[in-house]
Design an enzyme around this catalytic site. Structure first.
Site, short mmCIF file in Angstrom:
data_model
loop_
_atom_site.label_atom_id
_atom_site.label_comp_id
_atom_site.label_asym_id
_atom_site.label_seq_id
_atom_site.Cartn_x
_atom_site.Cartn_y
_atom_site.Cartn_z
N GLU A 164 57.68 23.28 63.96
CA GLU A 164 58.40 22.73 65.11
C GLU A 164 57.48 22.07 66.15
OE1 GLU A 164 61.03 25.85 66.51
OE2 GLU A 164 61.51 26.40 64.47
N ASN A 207 57.03 21.85 59.20
CA ASN A 207 58.35 22.47 59.11
C ASN A 207 59.10 22.23 60.42
OD1 ASN A 207 60.19 24.24 57.63
ND2 ASN A 207 59.73 25.80 59.16
N HIS A 243 69.10 24.90 59.56
CA HIS A 243 69.94 25.88 60.25
C HIS A 243 71.20 25.15 60.73
CE1 HIS A 243 67.08 29.17 60.35
NE2 HIS A 243 66.16 28.42 60.90
N GLU A 272 64.95 27.06 55.65
CA GLU A 272 65.51 28.18 56.43
C GLU A 272 67.04 28.10 56.47
OE1 GLU A 272 63.64 28.66 60.22
OE2 GLU A 272 61.68 28.06 59.50
N ASP A 274 70.81 28.41 56.65
CA ASP A 274 71.94 29.31 56.91
C ASP A 274 73.05 28.43 57.50
OD1 ASP A 274 69.95 31.06 59.42
OD2 ASP A 274 70.71 29.02 59.47
O1 G3I Z 1 58.25 43.38 65.05
C1 G3I Z 1 58.62 43.67 66.40
C2 G3I Z 1 58.91 45.15 66.56
O2 G3I Z 1 57.72 45.89 66.29
C3 G3I Z 1 59.41 45.43 67.97
O3 G3I Z 1 59.78 46.79 68.07
C4 G3I Z 1 60.62 44.55 68.25
C5 G3I Z 1 61.07 44.77 69.69
O4 G3I Z 1 61.69 43.64 70.16
O5 G3I Z 1 60.27 43.15 68.09
C6 G3I Z 1 59.87 42.87 66.77
O6 G3I Z 1 59.52 41.51 66.66
C7 G3I Z 1 60.66 40.63 66.60
C8 G3I Z 1 60.63 39.92 65.25
O7 G3I Z 1 61.66 38.92 65.17
C9 G3I Z 1 60.82 40.89 64.08
O8 G3I Z 1 62.09 41.48 64.17
C10 G3I Z 1 60.50 39.61 67.73
O9 G3I Z 1 60.68 40.27 68.96
C11 G3I Z 1 61.55 38.52 67.57
O10 G3I Z 1 61.29 37.47 68.51
C12 G3I Z 1 61.43 37.90 66.16
O11 G3I Z 1 62.46 36.93 66.03
C13 G3I Z 1 62.21 36.01 64.96
C14 G3I Z 1 62.07 34.60 65.56
O12 G3I Z 1 61.87 33.65 64.49
C15 G3I Z 1 60.87 34.49 66.49
O13 G3I Z 1 59.69 34.66 65.77
C16 G3I Z 1 63.39 36.05 63.99
O14 G3I Z 1 63.45 37.31 63.35
C17 G3I Z 1 63.20 34.95 62.95
O15 G3I Z 1 64.35 34.86 62.10
C18 G3I Z 1 63.01 33.59 63.63
O16 G3I Z 1 62.78 32.64 62.64
C19 G3I Z 1 62.49 31.32 63.15
C20 G3I Z 1 61.43 30.71 62.27
O17 G3I Z 1 60.26 31.51 62.31
C21 G3I Z 1 61.14 29.28 62.68
N1 G3I Z 1 62.37 28.48 62.67
C22 G3I Z 1 63.43 29.03 63.52
C23 G3I Z 1 63.77 30.45 63.10
C24 G3I Z 1 64.86 31.02 63.97
O18 G3I Z 1 64.40 31.15 65.30
#
Ligand code: G3I
Length: 360
Positions: A164, A207, A243, A272, A274
């Site tokens: 991005e 990406n 998405h 990605e 969905d």
């Molecule tokens: O792993 C920690 C955990 O230890 C902690 O207890 C918890 C508390 O909030 O947070 C956890 O991390 C989270 C992580 O997902 C794993 O669940 C982060 O806060 C959260 O921000 C993260 O969200 C991810 C997001 O990207 C940001 O990185 C989503 O799962 C993931 O589906 C999303 O995927 C992104 C792609 O990487 C890029 N394209 C867009 C897509 C959707 O945003």
């Protein structure tokens, strides 16, 4: 049972009977038994986003249905490097092991991303404390790529090196991006060249999100890719995240975009995918409409030989980023994937099987 559930049940039963009829080859079409079988017959990868904590039921679906896996979060810089001096690969190694133990192709996601938890928490403080932030950032990026891509060299086939880079709604660069603020567009060259040095055999991707329904943003991505290729930067593919949250897929437009990427000599993947069910809230049968949308996406990819893979951003509706994302959580449950929260295949699963069915 309510009328609508009965309708859905009958529709799904009808699709299953159709699938059953097709699967004996009586009509010449042999629908595959699994997504993986269909993907192999069609000559593409069909993957899912997973992570270190994938539970047993989902691991069984992954092993049966998919040929590829993308690590959803544990390979992001913030996830790997809690401090400038140390890396913790525990979760990333566990996620990679799940994919390797199931013989899946692996997509690495993502080396350099300025949003959400893509950036290490300490990076901007480090950059503001030095007289030469450009020199420091280039060195940090090179060390990061060497450490991470080097660790999985020969094991991770593709990397989303740059995630991005463009602004959310335009083809311009994302302004709130420390990589771009400090190094300009050259940060992308630096990231790709460092990843290539760490694993010359890995396919390196840009990406991007939302280009499927923002033509100007798509043109910005193509123009960026053209400049990188002109500069001889090692770029091998474009990832269209696909998405579909607020706009359903347009099959013809998507195919045309995949063709544009192909015309650059690049591989292109839907990285990605969905498709949020609320998109079809006004349809007589929303699940059937969602199924058709998935079939359209698969058909667009199969129409373009340079489209080598489709990855759904998760396995089942019980775990989707959409139900917690601020812009879509209000629609929760978004139910955007091919399997229901209980692991049962949805009509979208059946429509993808049928779309994959006839070998390309
Ligand atoms: O792993 C920690 C955990 O230890 C902690 O207890 C918890 C508390 O909030 O947070 C956890 O991390 C989270 C992580 O997902 C794993 O669940 C982060 O806060 C959260 O921000 C993260 O969200 C991810 C997001 O990207 C940001 O990185 C989503 O799962 C993931 O589906 C999303 O995927 C992104 C792609 O990487 C890029 N394209 C867009 C897509 C959707 O945003």
């Amino acid at each position: 049972m309510s009328t609508s559930r009965l309708t859905i049940g009958l529709a799904f039963a009808g699709l299953t009977l159709l699938l059953g009829a097709c699967s004996d080859g009586s009509d010449g079409r042999t629908a595959p038994d699994t997504l993986a079988q269909g993907a192999r017959a069609a000559g593409i990868e069909f993957g899912a986003a997973i992570d270190w904590d994938l539970n047993e039921p989902r691991q069984r679906i992954l092993a049966r249905e998919f040929t590829s896996a993308t690590v959803e979060n544990s390979l992001k810089w913030q996830s790997l490097a809690p401090t400038p001096e140390s890396y913790d690969f525990t979760r990333a190694d566990a996620a990679v092991a799940i994919a390797e133990n199931n013989g899946l192709r692996i997509r690495g996601h993502t080396l350099f991303w300025s949003r959400l938890n893509g950036l290490p928490t300490w990076l901007e403080a480090e950059l503001s404390a030095t007289a030469d932030p450009g020199r420091m950032l280039e060195a940090l990026m090179q060390a990061h790529a060497k450490t991470v891509v080097g660790r999985y060299a020969g094991r991770i086939a593709q990397w989303d090196v740059i995630n991005e880079p463009l602004a959310l709604l335009s083809g311009e660069f994302e302004p709130d991006n420390p990589f771009f603020e400090v190094l300009g567009e050259a940060y992308i060259d630096i990231g790709l060249r460092a990843a290539h040095a760490a694993d010359p055999n890995a396919a390196l991707f840009l990406n991007e999100t939302s280009v499927e329904f923002l033509p100007a943003k798509f043109e910005g991505l193509i123009a960026l890719a053209e400049r990188l290729l002109e500069r001889g930067v090692p770029l091998h593919g474009l990832g269209l995240q696909a998405h579909f949250i607020f706009v359903p897929p347009d099959r013809d437009q998507l195919e045309a975009q995949l063709q544009r990427a192909s015309a650059l000599g690049l591989t292109v993947e839907l990285t990605e995918l969905d498709i949020a069910l609320p998109l079809f809230a006004n349809a007589p049968d929303p699940l059937a409409a969602q199924a058709q949308a998935y079939a359209d996406v698969v058909a667009a990819c199969l129409a373009v030989p340079a489209c080598t893979g489709i990855t759904t951003w998760g396995i089942d509706d019980g775990r989707t980023w959409l139900d917690s994302f601020e812009l879509s959580a209000a629609n929760a449950p978004n139910r955007p994937l091919l399997f229901a929260a209980d692991g049962a295949p949805k009509p979208a699963y059946t429509s993808v099987l049928l779309a994959l069915g006839p070998a390309r």
